[in-house]
Design an enzyme around this catalytic site. Structure first.
Site, PDB file in Angstrom:
ATOM      1  N   CYS A 265      70.465   9.945  65.994  1.00  0.00           N
ATOM      2  CA  CYS A 265      69.037   9.763  66.247  1.00  0.00           C
ATOM      3  C   CYS A 265      68.207   9.549  64.990  1.00  0.00           C
ATOM      4  CB  CYS A 265      68.496  10.915  67.088  1.00  0.00           C
ATOM      5  SG  CYS A 265      66.878  10.493  67.779  1.00  0.00           S
TER       6      CYS A 265
ATOM      7  N   LYS B  89      74.396  16.377  62.614  1.00  0.00           N
ATOM      8  CA  LYS B  89      73.154  15.678  62.243  1.00  0.00           C
ATOM      9  C   LYS B  89      72.541  16.252  60.962  1.00  0.00           C
ATOM     10  CE  LYS B  89      68.778  14.338  64.517  1.00  0.00           C
ATOM     11  NZ  LYS B  89      68.058  14.427  65.811  1.00  0.00           N
TER      12      LYS B  89
ATOM     13  N   GLU C   2      72.892  11.168  72.053  1.00  0.00           N
ATOM     14  CA  GLU C   2      72.689  12.491  71.424  1.00  0.00           C
ATOM     15  C   GLU C   2      72.469  13.537  72.521  1.00  0.00           C
ATOM     16  OE1 GLU C   2      68.696  12.863  69.828  1.00  0.00           O
ATOM     17  OE2 GLU C   2      69.340  14.303  68.286  1.00  0.00           O
TER      18      GLU C   2
HETATM   19  N1  CDV Z   1      65.974  13.357  68.461  1.00  0.00           N
HETATM   20  C1  CDV Z   1      65.345  12.788  67.408  1.00  0.00           C
HETATM   21  O1  CDV Z   1      65.841  12.851  66.284  1.00  0.00           O
HETATM   22  N2  CDV Z   1      64.179  12.171  67.652  1.00  0.00           N
HETATM   23  C2  CDV Z   1      63.339  11.596  66.627  1.00  0.00           C
HETATM   24  C3  CDV Z   1      61.897  11.643  67.054  1.00  0.00           C
HETATM   25  C4  CDV Z   1      61.328  12.983  66.920  1.00  0.00           C
HETATM   26  C5  CDV Z   1      61.019  10.707  66.280  1.00  0.00           C
HETATM   27  C6  CDV Z   1      63.712  10.161  66.316  1.00  0.00           C
HETATM   28  O2  CDV Z   1      63.781   9.819  65.125  1.00  0.00           O
HETATM   29  O3  CDV Z   1      63.895   9.360  67.219  1.00  0.00           O
END
Ligand code: CDV
Length: 319
Positions: free
Chosen positions: A174, A124, A47
Site C-alpha cells: 500500500c 510493511k 493488503e
Molecule cells: N493502507 C494504506 O497504506 N493506505 C494509505 C492511505 C492512508 C493514504 C495509502 O497510501 O494508500
C-alpha cells in the site's frame, strides 16, 4: 524465447466489520477458481485481505486489536487458500495482519507456491496514519498504533512459478508504493514482478486540506506506473474496494508493464479478477539501456537519501 507468466490481480470488494474470515476466504477461493479458468499461474490479493480494514477502528486497549491478527500462516481459517492453490496449481500472494510468537505485530504479505510453501515474506515499512485517537478525523487511520515498522527490508526472491524456472519477485504494501526508495531497493535486486496490495480510502480523511477525490486514483496509478518504469519491472497493484461500513475504498486495481503502461485494470468496486500475460523478458530493455543501473547510477550524489530522514531548508541566496 519469451518468458510469459500469466498473472491475476484478485481485487476484493468490501469486507464488513461483522464479517468473519470464513466469508473473506470463501470469496478468495472463488476468485482463485475464476483466475485459474482464465489461465492464471499466480494470484495477487490485497493488503489485509482477511478482514475489514481494521486500522480505521480505535481500540483503547491495544490487546483488543489482536483479534484482527493471524498467529499462524496457514491457520485453520486460511487453510482453504493453501488447498485451493494446490488443487488449482496456482501461486498466491496474501496480505494479512501478523502476530509473531513473541507477540510482535506487522502488516505482512506472503508469497506462497502451489505446494503451499511460503517462498517470501514482507512486512510493511511505510506505515501511514497515527498512533493515538485523533478527534479531528472523521475516520481514524491507526496503522502506527497497531503495527511495528517492518524489519525485513524489501526482499526479492528468485523462484520457480507457473511454467518458469525462475522469476525475481518482490513485494511492497500500500503506502510503500508512494516511496521511490522502496521501488529502487527492489530494482537493485533485479526484480521482475512487484506485488502490492492496498486499502486506500476514496476520500482524504486527514482533515489537513482539500484533496480532489479523482486525484486519489491518479496518484496511486502514477506511483505504480513510475515505479515499474523506473525499475524495469512488472507490477501488480491490487485493491480492497467498495464501502466497508460506509467507508469507501477505491478499486482501480492494475497490472503494469516495465514501460509503465497499464495492461489490465479493474472496472468494479467489488470482487473482480483481472489477468495479464506478463512477458518477463520485457524487463531487459529498460535495465540494459536507460536504467542500466551499473552504468548510470551515481550513489555518491545520493547521500541524503539514506543519511537524512526529513527535509531541510536550502541555503539562502544572498546575492
Ligand atoms: N493502507 C494504506 O497504506 N493506505 C494509505 C492511505 C492512508 C493514504 C495509502 O497510501 O494508500
Amino acid at each position: 524465447m519469451s518468458r510469459i507468466l500469466t498473472v491475476a490481480a484478485a481485487q476484493l470488494g468490501p469486507i464488513q466489520l461483522a464479517e468473519g474470515r470464513d466469508v473473506a476466504v470463501a470469496r478468495m477461493v472463488a476468485l482463485m477458481e475464476r483466475a485459474a479458468k482464465r489461465g492464471a499461474e499466480l494470484v495477487v490479493f490485497p493488503e489485509l485481505a482477511l478482514t475489514t480494514f481494521f486500522p480505521r477502528h480505535y481500540h483503547e486497549h491495544r490487546a483488543e486489536a489482536d483479534r484482527w491478527f493471524e498467529s499462524a500462516m496457514p491457520s485453520n481459517e486460511t487453510a482453504p487458500l493453501f488447498a485451493a492453490a494446490c488443487r488449482l496449481n496456482l501461486g498466491f500472494h496474501l496480505g494479512y495482519a501478523e502476530r509473531t510468537p513473541e507477540g510482535r505485530h506487522f502488516n505482512t504479505a506472503v508469497l506462497v507456491n502451489p505446494s503451499g510453501q511460503i517462498m517470501l515474506k514482507y512486512r510493511k515499512v511505510h506505515l501511514p496514519g497515527h498512533a493515538e485517537f485523533d478527534p479531528r478525523r472523521a475516520v481514524q487511520h491507526l496503522e502506527k498504533r497497531y503495527f511495528e515498522v517492518g524489519d525485513l527490508g524489501f526482499p526479492v526472491i528468485r523462484a520457480p512459478i507457473g511454467g518458469l524456472d525462475g522469476v525475481n519477485m518482490g513485494m511492497m504494501i500500500c503506502n510503500d508504493r508512494r516511496w521511490p526508495e522502496a521501488w529502487r531497493v527492489l530494482g537493485l535486486q533485479r526484480v521482475e514482478l512487484v506485488m502490492l496490495g492496498y486499502n486506500t480510502p476514496a476520500l482524504n480523511q486527514a482533515a489537513a486540506g482539500f484533496e480532489a477525490p479523482h486525484l486519489r486514483v491518479f496518484h496511486s496509478h502514477l506511483s505504480i506506473q513510475a515505479g515499474a518504469y523506473q525499475n524495469a519491472t512488472f507490477a501488480v497493484g491490487v485493491a480492497k474496494a467498495g464501502s466497508e461500513d460506509g467507508n469507501e475504498l477505491f478499486g482501480h486495481s492494475i497490472i503494469v508493464n516495465p514501460q509503465g503502461e497499464i495492461i489490465a485494470q479493474a472496472a468494479s468496486w467489488d470482487d473482480e479478477v483481472i489477468v495479464a500475460d506478463c512477458d518477463l523478458d520485457m524487463c531487459r530493455l529498460g535495465r540494459t539501456t536507460i536504467f542500466a543501473f551499473g552504468q548510470h547510477r551515481r550513489p555518491e550524489a545520493y547521500g541524503r537519501i539514506t543519511g537524512q530522514v526529513g527535509a531541510v531548508d536550502p541555503p539562502v541566496f544572498t546575492g
